[in-house]
Design a protein around this motif. Structure first.
Motif: not given
Ligand code: ASP
Length: 580
Positions: A175, A197, A199, A202, A221, A235, A237, A438-439, A475-477, A479, A520-522
């Motif tokens: 992250e 996270s 990430q 999930k 972090r 978060q 999440d 983002h990641h 943020s989210g995206s 995937r 998704g999003f967090a």
């Protein structure tokens, strides 16, 4: 025996004549020699106790010994106060408790500060957080946080999300921060990383057919601590299968609105505005602009093409802001310093002071240029002339600065914004290569996928950020759900086959075994709550936060460990931990 049969904040005029038992803390004591008045506090509020030596000599005797923050149990009769003694500032101000029996349940040593005292050093507040938590401010913040989180949980439940617990101890999750490491006694020399996270878990839940996952997840972090950052934070999440971007944004908006409603605030209207990354950078110079005020960046590149002012003529891009104030020379000197912090070489300006133009560059500007830039009376045009990235950074920085300095944001206004379509990659800070924005699990937008490896900077990601009044909430995206595309992203980031396999083999395996499209999003919950509570930093909505040095003033952690403990973990410390 029951400790209490009502609460301090509950008593009203209607209760007069009732016999009640209360328990709570001494907020204040006024000893008149004979009569003793005590403000007794619990989580619901404060009520006045009266200890009258004629009515209850024993209780009054004990009352003389009582000090602030003692814990008392008081039994007696609720009576109306005399009209002149009514306290209109207190919800219980029409009544008091005439005490018959008083019990000192706990005593308190002299206090390092008074509960609710203004201006107490924060480290001291955190050192004695149990006292600080008793204050109105912290009581309000803890309860407000609970109400908002409960509303979010209810919303997620209603929308069919399943709360799945994912591990804290895992493998590094990229992250963009450093990992906290956990040594493993059973396998000396090996470490877990604390999840930055959930990430990948999930995403694996989506491959696992959960369909809709959510969690109020703790994330760790290793970053420098700031107003909006702690080592560990929470978060909201979530992740959803078979969705497009809009489905994800809709869920997040509903959760935000639900918490506003639960707190009886005017909710922002849905849908929240959406702007592309390219747009916000161009207009506001930031991917998280505060939209409570306008102050948009204007372009002057065309007008200044053949300018006599060399700095303008030679710069690839010339843009400006019109500040709503005719700045003095000294003020402009300070603004120039701000601009320089953001990478400007200087700060050209045109002040319109009630119609009179003040500008060291005016003599170089053509009529046409001056006409374009002299602004309204009472304004200052501030220029940046450089490459696009520098101009954006400088004017974005100045815009934020001006917004704060001139208090341009209307109080009480709430502006939410979705920033969409970020670039997928950016130049790596230390190398020539590319890294993720983002990641690495964010999918490119449809149509850009073929160019992942051939044109990394030209690829946009299906990445979205949620902004509230200039704060990035999360943020989210959408995937990547195909192994081949995931590998193309890894390769673009310079990861060879072996490294991909070692770090993310499990993900690539999962993506090869029937992965549904998902996204998704967090949302950073603590940040959200701090804004909801109108607090300047997340420590005020965190029960037991750490301070900027990374320490916990309450427990004194982190602490050095004895060599024997380290040895068992296969660790030898080379650092001097300093005094404890
Ligand atoms: N894992 C991401 C983060 O913590 C959020 C997401 O992409 O869902 O920022």
């Amino acid at each position: 025996m029951s400790w209490r049969d009502t609460t301090c904040g509950a008593l009203r005029a209607d209760d007069s004549g009732r016999r009640v038992t209360l328990a709570g803390w001494v907020a204040r004591r006024r000893d008149h020699g004979g009569l003793v008045f005590i403000d007794l506090r619990d989580h619901t509020g404060v009520v006045q106790l009266v200890l009258n030596p004629e009515r209850a000599p024993e209780a009054a005797g004990a009352g003389h010994e009582v000090r602030n923050e003692f814990v008392l149990q008081a039994e007696g009769e609720v009576v109306r106060r005399a009209p002149e003694a009514v306290n209109p500032n207190l919800p219980t101000g029409e009544v008091e408790l005439q005490v018959d029996t008083l019990r000192v349940v706990s005593t308190s040593e002299p206090l390092p500060f008074q509960v609710g005292e203004e201006g107490v050093d924060e480290v001291l507040r955190l050192r004695y957080r149990w006292l600080d938590l008793r204050s109105d401010r912290m009581q309000r913040n803890m309860r407000l946080s609970h109400t908002a989180v409960a509303a979010i949980r209810r919303t997620m439940d209603e929308l069919g999300f399943v709360d799945v617990w994912t591990p804290s101890m895992t493998k590094g999750t990229p992250e963009g921060a450093r990992d906290f490491l956990v040594p493993v006694r059973l396998q000396p020399g090996r470490f877990f990383a604390l999840a930055q996270s959930p990430q990948l878990f999930k995403q694996l839940c989506m491959v696992g057919g959960i369909d809709r996952y959510y969690q109020i997840a703790t994330c760790w972090r290793d970053e420098d601590l700031r107003a909006d950052r702690q080592f560990e934070f929470r978060q909201l999440d979530f992740e959803m299968a078979f969705v497009e971007r809009e489905d994800v944004l809709d869920v997040m908006e509903r959760a935000v609105v639900a918490s506003f409603e639960a707190l009886e605030r005017e909710p922002p209207s849905r849908p929240f505005p959406r702007l592309t990354y390219a747009d916000v950078m161009r207009r506001y110079g930031s991917d998280k602009p505060d939209l409570r005020f306008g102050l948009e960046i204007q372009d002057a590149t065309e007008v200044t093409r053949g300018s006599q002012f060399g700095v303008f003529a030679n710069a690839p891009v010339v843009r400006y802001l019109v500040a709503p104030r005719a700045y003095s020379r000294a003020e402009l000197g300070r603004l120039e310093e701000v601009a320089k912090e953001w990478g400007a070489k200087g700060l050209a300006y045109v002040v319109n002071d009630g119609g009179e133009i003040r500008s060291p560059i005016a003599k170089f500007l053509s009529e046409q240029e001056l006409a374009a830039f002299h602004g309204e009376p009472g304004t200052t045009v501030l220029f940046a002339a450089a490459d696009e990235a520098t101009v954006t950074r400088v004017l974005g920085g100045l815009r934020t600065h001006l917004g704060r300095e001139l208090e341009l944001a209307a109080a009480g206004r709430n502006e939410f914004l979705w920033t969409l379509d970020f670039p997928l990659f950016e130049q790596h800070e230390e190398s020539e290569g590319w890294t993720f924005v983002h990641h690495p699990f964010t999918a490119p937008i449809a149509g850009d996928a073929e160019r992942i490896e051939s044109d990394p900077p030209g690829v946009l990601g299906q990445h979205y950020d949620l902004i509230w009044n200039g704060w990035e909430l999360g943020s989210g995206s959408i995937r990547i759900h195909r192994a081949e595309m995931q590998r193309a992203v890894f390769r673009t980031m310079g990861m060879g086959e072996d490294e991909q396999q070692a770090k993310f083999g499990f993900l690539l395996d999962a993506l090869r075994m029937g992965a549904p499209p998902h996204g998704g999003f967090a949302m950073g919950l603590d940040r959200f709550l701090a804004l909801m509570a109108d607090e300047p930093d997340i420590r005020q909505v965190t029960a037991f936060p750490k301070v900027a040095s990374g320490s916990d003033p309450l427990t004194g952690a982190p602490t050095p460990m004895p060599d024997a403990v380290l040895r068992e973990l296969g660790i030898r410390s080379i650092a001097d931990p300093g005094p404890t």
